[in-house]
Write an enzyme that holds these catalytic residues in place. Structure first.
Site, PDB file in Angstrom:
ATOM      1  N   TYR A  54       8.064  -4.051  -1.936  1.00 45.04           N
ATOM      2  CA  TYR A  54       7.142  -5.183  -1.500  1.00 45.04           C
ATOM      3  C   TYR A  54       6.498  -4.541  -0.737  1.00 45.04           C
ATOM      4  CZ  TYR A  54       3.810  -8.611  -2.352  1.00 45.04           C
ATOM      5  OH  TYR A  54       1.910  -9.604  -2.472  1.00 45.04           O
ATOM      6  N   ASN A 126      -1.882 -16.640  -7.320  1.00 44.96           N
ATOM      7  CA  ASN A 126      -2.957 -15.950  -8.089  1.00 44.96           C
ATOM      8  C   ASN A 126      -4.608 -16.816  -8.376  1.00 44.96           C
ATOM      9  OD1 ASN A 126      -1.086 -14.005  -9.771  1.00 44.96           O
ATOM     10  ND2 ASN A 126      -0.241 -15.755 -10.613  1.00 44.96           N
TER      11      ASN A 126
HETATM   12  N1  NAP Z   1      -3.071  -7.830  -4.272  1.00 46.30           N
HETATM   13  C1  NAP Z   1      -2.953  -9.502  -4.669  1.00 46.30           C
HETATM   14  O1  NAP Z   1      -3.076 -10.052  -3.558  1.00 46.30           O
HETATM   15  C2  NAP Z   1      -2.397  -9.744  -5.712  1.00 46.30           C
HETATM   16  C3  NAP Z   1      -2.488 -11.857  -5.734  1.00 46.30           C
HETATM   17  C4  NAP Z   1      -1.441 -11.523  -7.055  1.00 46.30           C
HETATM   18  C5  NAP Z   1      -0.922 -10.888  -7.990  1.00 46.30           C
HETATM   19  N2  NAP Z   1      -1.360  -9.364  -8.209  1.00 46.30           N
HETATM   20  C6  NAP Z   1      -1.434  -8.724  -9.247  1.00 46.30           C
HETATM   21  O2  NAP Z   1      -1.729  -8.891 -10.355  1.00 46.30           O
HETATM   22  C7  NAP Z   1      -0.994  -8.550 -11.454  1.00 46.30           C
HETATM   23  C8  NAP Z   1      -0.765  -9.670 -12.115  1.00 46.30           C
HETATM   24  O3  NAP Z   1      -0.044 -10.476 -11.479  1.00 46.30           O
HETATM   25  P1  NAP Z   1      -0.193 -12.022 -12.615  1.00 46.30           P
HETATM   26  O4  NAP Z   1       0.929 -12.877 -12.111  1.00 46.30           O
HETATM   27  O5  NAP Z   1      -1.055 -12.389 -12.898  1.00 46.30           O
HETATM   28  O6  NAP Z   1       0.774 -11.066 -14.111  1.00 46.30           O
HETATM   29  P2  NAP Z   1       1.514 -12.204 -14.998  1.00 46.30           P
HETATM   30  O7  NAP Z   1       0.921 -13.683 -15.133  1.00 46.30           O
HETATM   31  O8  NAP Z   1       3.152 -12.279 -14.789  1.00 46.30           O
HETATM   32  O9  NAP Z   1       1.437 -11.226 -16.565  1.00 46.30           O
HETATM   33  C9  NAP Z   1       1.564 -10.078 -16.151  1.00 46.30           C
HETATM   34  C10 NAP Z   1       0.801  -8.502 -16.894  1.00 46.30           C
HETATM   35  O10 NAP Z   1       0.638  -7.313 -17.042  1.00 46.30           O
HETATM   36  C11 NAP Z   1       0.612  -7.220 -18.272  1.00 46.30           C
HETATM   37  N3  NAP Z   1       1.557  -5.933 -17.948  1.00 46.30           N
HETATM   38  C12 NAP Z   1       3.045  -5.660 -17.220  1.00 46.30           C
HETATM   39  N4  NAP Z   1       3.476  -4.259 -17.646  1.00 46.30           N
HETATM   40  C13 NAP Z   1       2.410  -3.598 -18.039  1.00 46.30           C
HETATM   41  C14 NAP Z   1       2.708  -2.168 -17.908  1.00 46.30           C
HETATM   42  N5  NAP Z   1       3.527  -1.650 -18.012  1.00 46.30           N
HETATM   43  N6  NAP Z   1       1.575  -1.939 -18.450  1.00 46.30           N
HETATM   44  C15 NAP Z   1      -0.015  -2.501 -18.689  1.00 46.30           C
HETATM   45  N7  NAP Z   1       0.012  -3.758 -19.129  1.00 46.30           N
HETATM   46  C16 NAP Z   1       1.192  -4.375 -18.295  1.00 46.30           C
HETATM   47  C17 NAP Z   1       0.944  -8.402 -18.871  1.00 46.30           C
HETATM   48  O11 NAP Z   1       0.641  -7.385 -20.400  1.00 46.30           O
HETATM   49  P3  NAP Z   1       1.391  -7.925 -21.122  1.00 46.30           P
HETATM   50  O12 NAP Z   1       0.962  -9.287 -21.992  1.00 46.30           O
HETATM   51  O13 NAP Z   1       0.911  -7.105 -22.504  1.00 46.30           O
HETATM   52  O14 NAP Z   1       3.054  -7.507 -21.206  1.00 46.30           O
HETATM   53  C18 NAP Z   1       0.395  -8.906 -18.428  1.00 46.30           C
HETATM   54  O15 NAP Z   1      -0.835  -8.814 -18.797  1.00 46.30           O
HETATM   55  C19 NAP Z   1       0.222  -7.751 -10.623  1.00 46.30           C
HETATM   56  O16 NAP Z   1      -0.061  -7.046 -10.790  1.00 46.30           O
HETATM   57  C20 NAP Z   1      -0.074  -7.963  -9.566  1.00 46.30           C
HETATM   58  O17 NAP Z   1       1.118  -8.063  -8.859  1.00 46.30           O
HETATM   59  C21 NAP Z   1      -1.690  -9.018  -7.269  1.00 46.30           C
END
Ligand code: NAP
Length: 326
Positions: A54, A126
């Site tokens: 990270y 999120n």
């Molecule tokens: N940059 C920032 O400030 C920030 C802040 C918050 C979150 N994020 C990012 O946003 C994303 C979502 O976070 P979250 O907490 O909302 O996620 P989450 O609720 O834990 O859900 C995970 C998601 O990722 C999908 N996924 C997992 N592995 C995958 C793959 N190999 N190919 C395609 N889809 C995949 C899952 O789809 P399935 O259900 O089909 O498995 C699900 O839609 C993450 O990448 C996280 O690091 C970034």
């Protein structure tokens, strides 16, 4: 006094390096309060921190976890104006997967009482990311279209509900057919299945309107489809990389369609805009959580002692967050 904490002494896979340990319970110093954890969240970025990949890492041994909600349970000297029992953001900087932590009283983020406690537990990373993606990258007007992948993620569901509240239209990419109806029930305008060539037919979906913003947390083919679907001058913002792949893009779209690529990180937004900026965004999130315009599903809650089951469950197909309780 001792308290339980989920810690790791090296970087690696969560199930290989995490341990449930008893560590010293912190006592608040002058100007600080102690917060007792009610619920912590499991997020993809936790795995990045435990694994050592990270953007900011803790010194080892480290308590894992970044997000949780709790109540103030002890006041240090010289603290006034805060009552025991006030619900606040759990101080996650030194790890949220522990029973209690201390924070400067003037850095507290107070949760309004109208917000349900489990929603508060998943409110700090999120939903504000979704809000910033919709409000701070390009200037969208009611009726404008936004594409996003990981439509069933917590960010994705926040985008769907917030976009509806803002009068924006969404196209959400998902990997599983069974997600289409639940997402529509939460307010999604259109849901497409990954790998079906949907980008070619985007103007039929939008009835000719140009898509201005694409939100990418996946990478790979999913992100390339978004670039193809964006209209002239559209922007793709990458804020996650779930496939763990390098971001690739078809060059011609940058040249002939003037597509813009950018990134977003909520942690950096917080550093740049300070506590005042964070509180402003959280006030918008809480207004929507308080009146039900934003309500995210909870998959299941596990105790710290069941952390292995919690992590296994988190890696299964799901529609909602897995929570931890001390
Ligand atoms: N940059 C920032 O400030 C920030 C802040 C918050 C979150 N994020 C990012 O946003 C994303 C979502 O976070 P979250 O907490 O909302 O996620 P989450 O609720 O834990 O859900 C995970 C998601 O990722 C999908 N996924 C997992 N592995 C995958 C793959 N190999 N190919 C395609 N889809 C995949 C899952 O789809 P399935 O259900 O089909 O498995 C699900 O839609 C993450 O990448 C996280 O690091 C970034």
């Amino acid at each position: 006094m001792k308290q339980s904490a989920l810690r790791h002494h090296s970087f690696g896979k969560p199930l290989e390096v995490l341990q449930l340990e008893q560590i010293a319970q912190p006592e608040p110093r002058a100007g600080e309060v102690r917060v007792k954890l009610e619920f912590a969240t499991i997020n993809p970025s936790d795995y990045g921190m435990i694994g050592g990949s990270y953007g900011n890492l803790r010194e080892l041994p480290a308590v894992a976890g970044r997000e949780g909600v709790g109540v103030v349970d002890a006041l240090g000297a010289d603290v006034s104006g805060i009552e025991i029992g006030t619900r606040v953001r759990f101080p996650g900087e030194d790890g949220a997967w522990q029973a209690a932590a201390c924070v400067a009283a003037d850095e507290l983020l107070i949760v309004p009482p109208e917000v349900p406690v489990e929603q508060a537990a998943i409110s700090f990373i999120n939903p504000p990311t979704a809000y910033c993606l919709l409000k701070k990258i390009v200037d969208l007007k009611p009726g404008d279209w936004v594409i996003q992948n990981a439509g069933n993620s917590a960010v994705g569901l926040s985008v769907i509900q917030m976009a509806k509240a803002m009068g924006l239209k969404t196209i959400s990419q998902v990997r599983r057919e069974e997600l289409v109806e639940p997402l529509k029930a939460m307010g999604a305008d259109h849901v497409v299945l990954e790998g079906t060539g949907w980008a070619k037919g985007v103007s039929e979906i939008t009835r000719g309107a140009v898509v201005q913003l694409a939100l990418n947390s996946i990478g790979g083919e999913s992100a390339i489809d978004q670039i193809k679907a964006l209209g002239d001058g559209g922007t793709q913002v990458t804020f996650g990389g779930m496939v763990g792949d390098k971001v690739r893009f078809p060059t011609r779209f940058l040249i002939f369609n003037d597509v813009r690529l950018t990134g977003f990180w909520w942690d950096r937004y917080g550093k740049r805009n300070g506590l005042v900026g964070v509180r402003d965004v959280m006030a918008e999130v809480y207004a929507m959580m308080a009146d039900g315009r934003l309500s995210l599903p909870i998959e299941k809650t596990y105790s710290f002692s069941e952390y292995e089951s919690a992590i296994q469950h988190d890696s299964q197909p799901r529609l909602g967050k897995v929570l931890l309780q001390p």
